[in-house]
Design an enzyme around this catalytic site. Structure first.
Site, mmCIF file in Angstrom:
data_model
loop_
_atom_site.group_PDB
_atom_site.id
_atom_site.type_symbol
_atom_site.label_atom_id
_atom_site.label_comp_id
_atom_site.label_asym_id
_atom_site.label_seq_id
_atom_site.Cartn_x
_atom_site.Cartn_y
_atom_site.Cartn_z
ATOM 1 N N HIS A 291 0.835 -1.208 0.000
ATOM 2 C CA HIS A 291 0.000 0.000 0.000
ATOM 3 C C HIS A 291 0.871 1.261 0.000
ATOM 4 O O HIS A 291 0.691 2.153 -0.840
ATOM 5 C CB HIS A 291 -0.913 -0.028 1.234
ATOM 6 N N GLU A 292 1.823 1.320 0.906
ATOM 7 C CA GLU A 292 2.666 2.523 0.995
ATOM 8 C C GLU A 292 3.564 2.651 -0.229
ATOM 9 O O GLU A 292 3.872 3.763 -0.668
ATOM 10 C CB GLU A 292 3.482 2.509 2.290
ATOM 11 N N HIS B 124 1.674 4.548 -2.811
ATOM 12 C CA HIS B 124 1.790 6.004 -2.592
ATOM 13 C C HIS B 124 3.174 6.501 -3.017
ATOM 14 O O HIS B 124 3.307 7.518 -3.692
ATOM 15 C CB HIS B 124 1.589 6.330 -1.107
ATOM 16 N N GLU C 11 -4.740 7.661 -3.207
ATOM 17 C CA GLU C 11 -5.274 6.413 -2.656
ATOM 18 C C GLU C 11 -5.556 5.412 -3.777
ATOM 19 O O GLU C 11 -5.452 4.202 -3.558
ATOM 20 C CB GLU C 11 -6.543 6.716 -1.844
#
Lengths: 491, 491
Positions: free
Chosen positions: B256-257, B260, B286
């Site tokens: 997830h990170e 980003h 997101e």
């Protein structure tokens, strides 16, 4: 709000920003991704621009003029002294000169590194000549008719005078040259052998940091290429390095940086983020790192304890007993490099630079003659010839970044450490018995109480004088070195 | 120098300073000594004051007025749009209101944490009521007669309208409620068992980060309590966390990170340290973290590869084959907490908050009625009762720090991810064959080329539309979820 409160509020914010800028430096040397350098340079420049604008902000001048100093207490007057001094300094240097110096030295550091890698002083000489020219201009602006070198020295050691340093160094130099020659004439003590696990070195480093009173709740220990201490107040971080063949590099780098860091950590909390809330000068700072590292850390008593710690961590490393270990920790070796020098030879390296940079700033030595002057002096003091520029006049970064007047503070720190050690030993008669147990509390407590806690409250000379009960002199350092190494080498 | 060049130079310096401030946040969550918090708060406040002063600096207004926009290219006009937008926004909010909000929310975060620990919403309600009052004032200043909530939403998702989001969410919610209920009615798939070495989790985390194209030369992976991504340009760092019983927490937080971080890393380098040089909105950001984590990272194909990696790293962990592993990675479970929710239920948590915060800002819901409204809505969508406030309306920090209008960008990001996934699968027909080998290059390359590299060049809606070839719609996300979980649960 009074002018004083407004001035202190503004100053406090500036000091908080300076802490942020300083921590960027820590980040760069420890955790920054390698590819981030270009962006980081812009970030640093933006922080510097913000800080510079605040340092010459005309409101500071107005507040300074409006404060009624007679209504302040001693602490308030000391704060005013620092703020006034810093503001006046920045007012004196024309903005275009400051900009030119910043640009030149930011470029010159890379050029110095290239020239050093190529052992080619001639390639760097024109850049250095331009730096010297601008530093002389800056010194003229700052000196207002006084001594040029003193004006530069003042940035690092407020109110020190080169002539006073020269007198001390003139007394030190011949005796250190003689001590060095006599010791190196004797058989060299045995060094350590084997390989020292780097994780175990770091673990013992942390133990040493704690043993010397470093507060890890307000700091941290990381690895970096060049050990340093960074920050003031509640966030003072140190770095060290490891070499599998040379554990002393790690341990004594750690103790040295812990000396710097404890000075910052032990300043009165009431001074946090004010001009009084940081070490008062480079010389006094170095006195703390050096007394921790040498007079305490390399003492017979403490090395006895360290020997046991190292035996526990590493087993047999070729040293039979505490006495042999003490000799190994303190052994003299020929070498070209200042940062690798022992207690006896270190100051000879510094004095060489002091004399040469004074001559450069006075206009008595041309940059084109610097290399031969360096090599001639080195041969005179050390008895052998410099083999290449990276082992000679290109070894230090300082001049490339415009640091003239900085070098002598290293030896002044050693002189101060000698004075403090003498006073400390009188105040704590059983110090060695404590050090032999790895207990430094009496020593570091005495330093905290008599020196560190005051931060910038007094001038450098004042704080040393009141701690020692006498004005600084090179005599205690000389006596300490001649006693210690005379005994070690049977001279 | 032209007004445009002057404006861009000033803006670039501001953005460099914002990077420094952001990195202070990274430092605080990863390496800061615990005892440094008080000093750090002053440092952060000083940086914020510098940044705020630059954001409302009247010179920006003068430059904005002086720039001849017709003479600029598309990129220049896009830069102007961002700078104008940000300056106008900060001009609209009275300085005393901005100060009052900053003071209140900085205090409120601690009060929220205390109330949450005590499960006592009544203790926090008065503080939250005051925050809502000031946010409504701020919204009025920003909206200039328009919709209050839209004015707040605009800070996080420029040019988005709550009514458009509502229409999407109204289509999503009943189908997700039904999908959730149907899946949870089926036997639960088996989860992993055993203990997963944390160092091995971090090692596989780094491997996953590299597999998704994260450039470790321009970033780093550390541990933190709450995973996050920090920074733009050449220094984008991520954090993750480890739980010995739950390796998926670590791996999917990392992916997830990385989503980003890769968005930031892949923006056109020509936009470095300019308004175009960062992710364009929270929703688009997101969308990247979610498509990396879910549509790619939790796909049958990629989990097949991950299963092999985990078997290599951890041996047997109670999952017999790839299909069972895919079911374990994607299994639905009842739960109160948004941040722990699966793909199906996550958006239900978000829509609940969106509806409640819209009502708060509209003045249709009193803070005193928030807890009962929350609990009623939760029971309606999730089928069971909230047992305590820390599992209900006190679970998220957002409102305590004044983030109203932020929550819906999470679900908007999922909607965007659904659209992008549909377009990506058309563009790369053999994607699953590549993912099954742990190869994400075709997918991440497509995202970089079609979306990430543009940074802030277009509006959020524009960049999604041009990447997908169609305006954003909730339909692809819904189809993806119903297909995936329908198949997994035999619905």
């Amino acid at each position: 709000m009074s002018a004083f409160d407004a001035l202190m509020g503004f100053t406090r914010e500036t000091m908080a920003l300076a802490q942020v800028a300083g921590r960027l430096g820590w980040d760069q040397e420890t955790v920054m991704p390698r590819g981030a350098a270009d962006q980081r340079a812009e970030e640093m420049a933006a922080m510097e621009a913000v800080l510079h604008a605040r340092r010459v902000d005309p409101r500071v001048g107005e507040w300074l003029a409006a404060v009624d100093e007679a209504a302040l207490d001693d602490v308030g007057r000391a704060q005013m002294r620092h703020i006034r001094r810093s503001y006046a300094r920045n007012q004196k240097v024309p903005a275009d000169l400051a900009t030119a110096l910043a640009r030149l030295t930011s470029r010159a550091q890379g050029q110095w590194a290239e020239a050093r890698a190529a052992d080619d002083f001639a390639a760097f000489a024109p850049v250095l000549a331009e730096i010297v020219r601008l530093k002389r201009e800056e010194a003229s602006a700052l000196a207002a008719g006084g001594d040029l070198y003193d004006a530069l020295l003042d940035d690092y050691e407020p109110e020190a005078k080169a002539a006073d340093l020269q007198a001390m160094f003139d007394a030190l130099r011949p005796r250190l040259v003689a001590l060095r020659a006599a010791a190196l004439d004797k058989p060299a003590p045995k060094g350590v052998t084997g390989t020292f696990d780097e994780a175990a070195q770091m673990a013992l480093s942390r133990k040493l940091a704690l043993a010397f009173g470093y507060d890890l709740n307000l700091g941290r220990v990381d690895k970096a290429v060049h050990p340093f201490s960074s920050g003031s107040g509640l966030d003072v971080r140190i770095t060290t390095r490891t070499n599998p063949a040379d554990p002393f590099n790690c341990f004594y780098s750690t103790i040295h940086e812990v000396g710097h860091a404890c000075y910052e950590q032990n300043i009165d909390r009431a001074y946090l983020l004010t001009p009084l809330g940081q070490g008062v000068s480079m010389g006094v700072h170095e006195s703390q790192s050096r007394i921790y590292e040498n007079q305490l850390g390399r003492s017979r008593a403490f090395t006895g304890w360290l020997y046991g710690q190292m035996r526990d961590a590493f087993g047999d490393f070729g040293i039979a007993d505490e006495d042999a270990f003490y000799a190994a920790v303190n052994r003299l070796q020929n070498g070209f490099i200042r940062t690798e020098a022992d207690e006896v030879q270190y100051n000879l390296h510094v004095m060489l630079r002091f004399d040469l940079e004074r001559a450069l700033i006075a206009g008595d030595l041309a940059v084109s003659d610097l290399e031969s002057a360096w090599n001639e002096r080195f041969a005179a003091d050390f008895g052998f010839a410099v083999d290449r520029a990276s082992n000679g006049c290109l070894q230090d970064v300082h001049w490339s970044v415009g640091l003239f007047g900085y070098f002598p503070t290293y030896s002044l720190g050693n002189v101060y450490a000698g004075c403090l050690n003498e006073a400390l030993r009188k105040a704590v008669p059983d110090l060695d018995a404590q050090l032999a147990q790895g207990q430094t509390g009496a020593a570091t407590g005495w330093l905290r109480e008599n020196l560190q806690r005051h931060g910038g409250l007094m001038t450098p000379r004042e704080v040393i004088t009141q701690a020692c009960g006498a004005a600084p002199s090179e005599a205690p350092l000389l006596a300490y070195l001649e006693d210690k190494f005379g005994a070690l080498y049977g001279i």
